[in-house]
Design an enzyme around this catalytic site. Structure first.
Site, PDB file in Angstrom:
ATOM      1  N   ARG A 199     -27.914  39.372 -37.201  1.00 31.30           N
ATOM      2  CA  ARG A 199     -28.129  37.972 -36.847  1.00 31.30           C
ATOM      3  C   ARG A 199     -26.985  37.477 -35.976  1.00 31.30           C
ATOM      4  O   ARG A 199     -25.813  37.637 -36.315  1.00 31.30           O
ATOM      5  CB  ARG A 199     -28.243  37.126 -38.112  1.00 31.30           C
ATOM      6  CG  ARG A 199     -28.543  35.656 -37.869  1.00 31.30           C
ATOM      7  CD  ARG A 199     -28.685  34.910 -39.193  1.00 31.30           C
ATOM      8  NE  ARG A 199     -29.027  33.515 -38.990  1.00 31.30           N
ATOM      9  CZ  ARG A 199     -28.137  32.554 -38.758  1.00 31.30           C
ATOM     10  NH1 ARG A 199     -26.832  32.847 -38.701  1.00 31.30           N
ATOM     11  NH2 ARG A 199     -28.518  31.303 -38.580  1.00 31.30           N
TER      12      ARG A 199
ATOM     13  N   ARG B  31     -49.572  31.233 -18.445  1.00 27.76           N
ATOM     14  CA  ARG B  31     -48.694  30.364 -19.236  1.00 27.76           C
ATOM     15  C   ARG B  31     -47.704  31.193 -20.059  1.00 27.76           C
ATOM     16  O   ARG B  31     -46.544  30.806 -20.235  1.00 27.76           O
ATOM     17  CB  ARG B  31     -49.507  29.447 -20.141  1.00 27.76           C
ATOM     18  CG  ARG B  31     -48.647  28.427 -20.888  1.00 27.76           C
ATOM     19  CD  ARG B  31     -49.480  27.388 -21.610  1.00 27.76           C
ATOM     20  NE  ARG B  31     -50.315  27.989 -22.647  1.00 27.76           N
ATOM     21  CZ  ARG B  31     -51.203  27.311 -23.373  1.00 27.76           C
ATOM     22  NH1 ARG B  31     -51.369  26.013 -23.159  1.00 27.76           N
ATOM     23  NH2 ARG B  31     -51.927  27.905 -24.301  1.00 27.76           N
TER      24      ARG B  31
ATOM     25  N   TYR C 252     -45.965  32.359 -27.979  1.00 26.73           N
ATOM     26  CA  TYR C 252     -47.273  32.867 -28.381  1.00 26.73           C
ATOM     27  C   TYR C 252     -48.372  32.272 -27.514  1.00 26.73           C
ATOM     28  O   TYR C 252     -48.174  31.280 -26.817  1.00 26.73           O
ATOM     29  CB  TYR C 252     -47.538  32.570 -29.858  1.00 26.73           C
ATOM     30  CG  TYR C 252     -47.930  31.142 -30.170  1.00 26.73           C
ATOM     31  CD1 TYR C 252     -49.265  30.809 -30.425  1.00 26.73           C
ATOM     32  CD2 TYR C 252     -46.981  30.119 -30.223  1.00 26.73           C
ATOM     33  CE1 TYR C 252     -49.636  29.501 -30.710  1.00 26.73           C
ATOM     34  CE2 TYR C 252     -47.337  28.815 -30.513  1.00 26.73           C
ATOM     35  CZ  TYR C 252     -48.674  28.512 -30.757  1.00 26.73           C
ATOM     36  OH  TYR C 252     -49.033  27.215 -31.024  1.00 26.73           O
TER      37      TYR C 252
ATOM     38  N   LYS D 262     -44.546  27.290 -24.969  1.00 29.19           N
ATOM     39  CA  LYS D 262     -45.361  27.513 -26.166  1.00 29.19           C
ATOM     40  C   LYS D 262     -44.610  28.437 -27.129  1.00 29.19           C
ATOM     41  O   LYS D 262     -44.883  29.642 -27.232  1.00 29.19           O
ATOM     42  CB  LYS D 262     -46.726  28.081 -25.799  1.00 29.19           C
ATOM     43  CG  LYS D 262     -47.764  27.966 -26.912  1.00 29.19           C
ATOM     44  CD  LYS D 262     -49.151  28.336 -26.402  1.00 29.19           C
ATOM     45  CE  LYS D 262     -50.199  28.293 -27.504  1.00 29.19           C
ATOM     46  NZ  LYS D 262     -50.471  26.919 -27.972  1.00 29.19           N
TER      47      LYS D 262
ATOM     48  N   GLU E 279     -49.032  14.095 -27.683  1.00 27.98           N
ATOM     49  CA  GLU E 279     -50.173  14.986 -27.872  1.00 27.98           C
ATOM     50  C   GLU E 279     -50.473  15.105 -29.353  1.00 27.98           C
ATOM     51  O   GLU E 279     -49.806  14.500 -30.188  1.00 27.98           O
ATOM     52  CB  GLU E 279     -49.881  16.366 -27.271  1.00 27.98           C
ATOM     53  CG  GLU E 279     -48.635  17.020 -27.821  1.00 27.98           C
ATOM     54  CD  GLU E 279     -48.208  18.248 -27.025  1.00 27.98           C
ATOM     55  OE1 GLU E 279     -49.026  18.773 -26.246  1.00 27.98           O
ATOM     56  OE2 GLU E 279     -47.059  18.689 -27.194  1.00 27.98           O
TER      57      GLU E 279
END
Length: 286
Positions: free
Chosen positions: A100, A51, A32, A150, A182
């Site tokens: 799945r 990114r 995301y 991310k 972070e």
């Protein structure tokens, strides 16, 4: 009611649907980006798009819409939803193969799921927290080792924010092998003298888009930058500290693990960096 984007369609949010077999839902198999909107324009869109492409590549995930298509979708959602200040959330997943399975589906037969929506946040750049600063507590960093991607694997950062909330604090800084990595959803810094200290880029931290901009603007603020590992104790002895993210921009930190920095109020250098970042970002927003 907001209009959202799902796989090529603009829909009322109440009509938007994603399969229960989508791998983001079953496997957290998705990435995301969040792009800020100021004055109706997108802040650092190119950085976020770059990114995003890297995250998709690192996970061998098929690309979604092109950069130009994503820009058009972002702008259309901002227009339709009449967003002046706020955020555009973008998520791309590996899609829904039909059942799945741990094995990745064939991208030729399983297109990615692409979802975007806006969040209106009037006065986003005038967050009152910038006037009083954040209080931070430290927690062990228990995330997976590819934090530079991310992904939507946000359970532990969410738990970190809840740990801070339970203590009446604002956020956490994560610590691994004795050094700060972070924040829960942001990059971490301290200021000593005229030097900004922050952890260097690696797989250990997200390569923040706001981080990159602020470090560029440090020269305008006549400050040096030192990218190295640092401890909570070092940060507690600093003159100032701050965090950066796409939605918080530059946000001062005034307390770390119960220790006040300086006089316990936001310092002038973090405030100046925030001012420069907002001014420069507004100039080049698209």
């Amino acid at each position: 009611m907001r209009t959202v984007y799902v796989n090529g369609e603009y829909l009322p949010e109440t009509e938007a649907k994603v399969s229960i077999f989508d791998r983001a839902f079953l496997m957290a198999d998705g990435v995301y980006e969040v792009t800020s909107v100021l004055d109706g324009k997108l802040v650092d869109f190119d950085g976020h798009a770059t990114r995003l492409a890297r995250s998709l590549s690192e996970l061998d995930m098929p690309e979604g819409p092109s950069r130009d298509e994503l820009l058009e979708i972002h702008r259309e959602l901002v227009r339709i939803n009449e967003v002046t200040d706020g955020l555009v959330y973008l998520q791309i997943t590996r899609g829904a193969p039909g059942d799945r399975d741990f094995v990745f589906p064939d991208p030729a037969t399983t297109p990615p799921t692409v979802v975007l929506f806006t969040q209106s946040k009037p006065g986003l750049a005038d967050d009152p927290k910038a006037k009083v600063g954040l209080s931070i507590v430290s927690v062990d960093d228990l995330r997976w080792s590819r934090r530079d991607i991310k992904t939507v694997q946000l359970l532990y950062p969410s738990m970190g924010k809840m740990i801070a909330k339970a203590q009446g604090k604002d956020d956490v800084w994560m610590v691994e092998d004795g050094h700060v990595t972070e924040g829960s959803s942001n990059n971490a810094y301290f200021i000593k003298g005229n030097t900004i200290v922050t952890r260097p880029l690696s797989n250990d931290i997200l390569h923040g888009i706001t981080r990159a901009a602020v470090l560029r603007f440090a020269e305008e603020a006549q400050m040096a930058v030192e990218e190295r590992l640092f401890t909570i104790a070092e940060a507690q002895e600093a003159d100032e500290a701050f965090i950066t993210s796409a939605s918080a921009f530059v946000m001062p930190v005034v307390e770390i693990d119960g220790v006040a920095l300086g006089d316990g109020k936001p310092g002038p250098k973090a405030a100046r960096l925030r001012e420069i970042y907002l001014d420069e970002s507004r100039k080049v927003a698209i």
